[in-house]
Design an enzyme around this catalytic site. Structure first.
Site, PDB file in Angstrom:
ATOM      1  CD  GLU A 197     105.040  50.502  40.906  1.00  0.00           C
ATOM      2  OE1 GLU A 197     105.276  49.831  39.881  1.00  0.00           O
ATOM      3  OE2 GLU A 197     105.823  51.350  41.355  1.00  0.00           O
ATOM      4  NE  ARG A 200     112.277  57.672  49.012  1.00  0.00           N
ATOM      5  CZ  ARG A 200     112.159  56.738  48.077  1.00  0.00           C
ATOM      6  NH1 ARG A 200     112.075  57.063  46.799  1.00  0.00           N
ATOM      7  NH2 ARG A 200     112.101  55.473  48.411  1.00  0.00           N
ATOM      8  CE  LYS A 227     108.541  47.267  44.877  1.00  0.00           C
ATOM      9  NZ  LYS A 227     108.533  48.626  44.389  1.00  0.00           N
TER      10      LYS A 227
END
Length: 736
Positions: free
Chosen positions: A232, A447, A457
């Site tokens: 993204e 992950r 973020k």
């Protein structure tokens, strides 16, 4: 079913076959078909059963070709004892010479394997008995020598230098002490399906159109592996993304395929051009070139057309529940779920024309996901211009709707994503099949997380806003731009990802493991220089020449064939303050009154003549004498120094957080912002470095001898270079 054919009492062999058939068959619709063959004793061995299961996996559609199935499974094939005897005799004949030499130390499994390859459906026990019999006939009974254990062949141990080279990056390829990432990803290593064989994947849904769509897919791709990296564009990539980049691009590269860089730009409120640029820059910095750069927005028209088709097929509807009402895992069912198709079509068109406000209407898909979430949203209203499509749209698709369809459009073969997306796998398959379009396979992996950091973020923005860090590329963070600025080479990051491996389980790693990979690469790549962080002036009173001498310093002392650089040697030099003491402690080997030291690379030994102090008693200068090192006793230590140096600023970094898990409320009750390490950055403003680095550019890397590895910071300007310490020369035992 078996008892109706064989009676109430089943023998153990049949029972075992039935159990294995039920346990291993992925598609239960063929269970009755398979049990029939076992009950009629047409499938008698596990070998036949394995062949039958593979055939059913490869032929998911009805009707099955019975004759083809029976041929593939050896139904009705009768192997006689004479055939077994002849096959074994032929195999032993081929290996007769070796057998006579090695006798019973010969690998008998080889004989059995070759005999079985000639008679695929023969019983393994019968073959073994025949091999034993014929070998005994040839060699006779075992002797004492035959009973002795065969000595193991000793493997040649690699020299230390070879061992070290095995873990260094060469030609842009990652090497590790075990397997390289490409070796881990190549061919059968991951047990992934082959292109076009999607239906062999567990959980993959086969429809009447699947095989025809796969045939079209293969015609378009030519059987090529296709992956994609779909970030993204609303933030900077971090160390976890490095694993995703390596996995997606690496799997394609290892198997002769291609990887797309596709921006998932479906949320115009949060997307900025700088993120698009930074993402591509980081992908290329890690050494990968996208096959094509695409955007989800490239396909907005097609996605909208498919949304209309989904409504027409009764698989989607317009809903007016508020966002708050449908949050969580047990929201109330939508009262609009069964509204007429024509009504949803009209309302969806009204959504597109902007007749509904944000939050007043959504398009939802009719399915239940693995995690129990019901009817995920496909489209929502957002009155925000898009950076690429402008004001054309006021409705935007969601990840759940967009992702699998973009994969389908690009004919992705392996849609690789992290484990948290496993709950979306059913919706992935459902949506492609609901529209009768090519359906890729979603594969999940664990992950990568690091301790002592945050990568969210939102949290990084908080750190920037409160001044704890300067920006997204602050070298204390673990964003990829920050790691680059700190001086981490991309090969080291790739090497680290290779060592973590392609795991299904989530991995949480210590930062020192990444730093070890950095040291390995920089040890081979970073030329040496000398720098002094806390300078102490030293005047040589008997300097041996009327003018400055030029000293040749090897760029890599362990390999002088890689060149030299020159540094001036003048009567005034500067050493580290910590390399001098007035009083000598036990074990201290550097400069002190009565204890001389050598100057690295200069060929001279200096000895204290006079110590000069300021009014407060602080040592500000040393007067020394120097002697050629080949005419005096070898000193206990050699120290680094600079002469006619460049002034520079050096930034020394430590961990940003004090605790391993700054986001864990049990470990840090006050929240991550309360866990900032006040000593995470120390700026040395008056450091000195030898002038061999004068032409260095931002991101150039050096080893400052005895101090660590350093990288030129972009803040450098003419007359004042700035260096970031990348890592120390050795691992700090206190941090492990």
């Amino acid at each position: 079913q078996a008892r109706s054919a064989l009676g109430p009492a089943l023998d153990k062999a049949t029972g075992t076959l039935l159990y294995n058939a039920a346990a291993r068959l992925r598609d239960p619709k063929h269970l009755g078909f398979l049990v029939g063959y076992i009950a009629r004793r047409q499938i008698l061995t596990d070998l036949q059963l394995s062949a039958a299961l593979e055939y059913l996996r490869s032929h998911p559609l009805e009707p099955l070709d019975t004759a083809d199935f029976e041929q593939a499974c050896g139904v009705g094939v009768c192997i006689t004892p004479e055939q077994i005897e002849e096959a074994v005799e032929a195999v032993i004949g081929e290996h007769r010479a070796e057998l006579l030499v090695e006798r019973y130390h010969f690998n008998m499994g080889l004989l059995m394997g070759e005999a079985r390859s000639r008679l695929r459906w023969a019983d393994g026990k019968t073959i073994k008995n025949e091999v034993d019999l014929q070998v005994l006939h040839l060699l006779g009974p075992k002797t004492e020598a035959d009973l002795e254990k065969k000595p193991k062949a000793t493997k040649a141990r690699p020299a230390p230098a070879e061992k070290q080279k095995a873990s260094v990056v060469e030609n842009g390829e990652v090497g590790t002490e075990t397997q390289s990432l490409l070796e881990q990803l190549r061919g059968e290593a991951l047990k992934f399906h082959k292109p076009g064989e999607n239906y062999k994947t567990e959980g993959y849904v086969v429809t009447p159109n699947t095989m025809a769509l796969l045939k079209q897919h293969l015609a378009i791709t030519g059987g090529q592996v296709r992956t994609r990296f779909p970030p993204e564009p609303n933030g900077i990539l971090h160390i976890g993304h490095a694993k995703a980049i390596n996995f997606n691009f690496g799997y394609a590269k290892a198997n002769g395929g291609v990887c797309f860089l596709r921006y998932d730009d479906t949320n115009p409120e949060k997307e900025e051009e700088k993120y698009f640029t930074a993402i591509r820059e980081m992908v290329e910095w890690l050494g990968y070139q996208p096959y094509a750069v695409t955007h989800a927005s490239d396909y907005f028209d097609q996605l909208y057309t498919w949304a209309l088709e989904l409504i027409r097929r009764g698989q989607a509807y317009v809903c007016h529940q508020k966002v708050e009402e449908i949050k969580g895992h047990n929201p109330p069912p939508s009262p609009w779920r069964d509204r007429p198709v024509e009504e949803s079509l009209l309302l969806f068109e009204d959504m597109r024309k902007g007749k509904f406000g944000e939050g007043e209407a959504t398009l939802r898909m009719k399915l239940v996901m693995e995690d129990g979430k019901m009817d995920p949203v496909a489209y929502r209203v957002k009155f925000t211009p898009h950076h690429r499509t402008g004001d054309k749209w006021c409705i935007y698709p969601t990840y759940d709707y967009t992702h699998c369809l973009c994969d389908s459009i690009e004919h992705i073969t392996h849609s690789l994503c992290t484990k948290e997306f496993q709950a979306r796998r059913s919706s992935y398959f459902w949506l492609c099949n609901a529209l009768d379009v090519y359906c890729p396979v979603q594969w999940e992996y664990g992950r990568l997380n690091l301790l002592y950091t945050v990568v969210s973020k939102r949290k990084i923005i908080r750190l920037v806003e409160m001044g704890a860090v300067r920006d997204w590329d602050d070298p204390r963070l673990f964003t990829l731009t920050a790691l680059r600025r700190r001086g981490f080479p991309p090969e080291a990051i790739n090497n680290f990802c290779a060592r973590v491996g392609v795991t299904v389980a989530q991995s949480t790693m210590e930062p020192h493991l990444l730093e070890a990979c950095v040291r390995e690469v920089l040890n081979e790549q970073a030329p040496r220089a000398m720098a002094v962080l806390e300078p102490l002036k030293v005047t040589i009173t008997n300097f041996p020449a009327p003018k400055a001498l030029e000293i040749l310093v090897p760029n890599f002392p362990a390999d002088e064939s890689r060149g030299f650089h020159k540094v001036p040697f003048k009567p005034t030099v500067y050493i580290e303050e910590t390399d001098f003491r007035e009083e000598v402690d036990k074990g201290y080997k550097r400069l002190a009154p009565g204890q001389p030291v050598g100057l690295r690379h200069a060929g001279y030994v200096i000895a204290i003549q006079n110590v000069i102090k300021d009014a407060s008693g602080r040592v500000i200068e040393l007067e020394v004498t120097c002697t050629k090192s080949d005419v005096v006793e070898k000193p206990k230590a050699f120290i680094h120094w600079v002469s006619e140096p460049l002034a520079c600023e050096v930034r020394l970094y430590e961990r940003l957080f004090l605790h391993k898990n700054p986001e864990d409320p049990l470990e840090v009750p006050g929240g991550f912002l309360s866990d900032i390490n006040p000593d995470s950055l120390r700026v040395v403003r008056n450091a000195m470095v030898d002038n061999s680095v004068l032409s260095a550019r931002p991101f150039d890397k050096f080893q400052f001898e005895r101090l660590g590895y350093f990288s030129v910071d972009p803040d450098s300007e003419e007359g004042k270079m700035v260096f970031n310490r990348t890592v120390t020369l050795k691992e700090d035992p206190g941090k492990v």
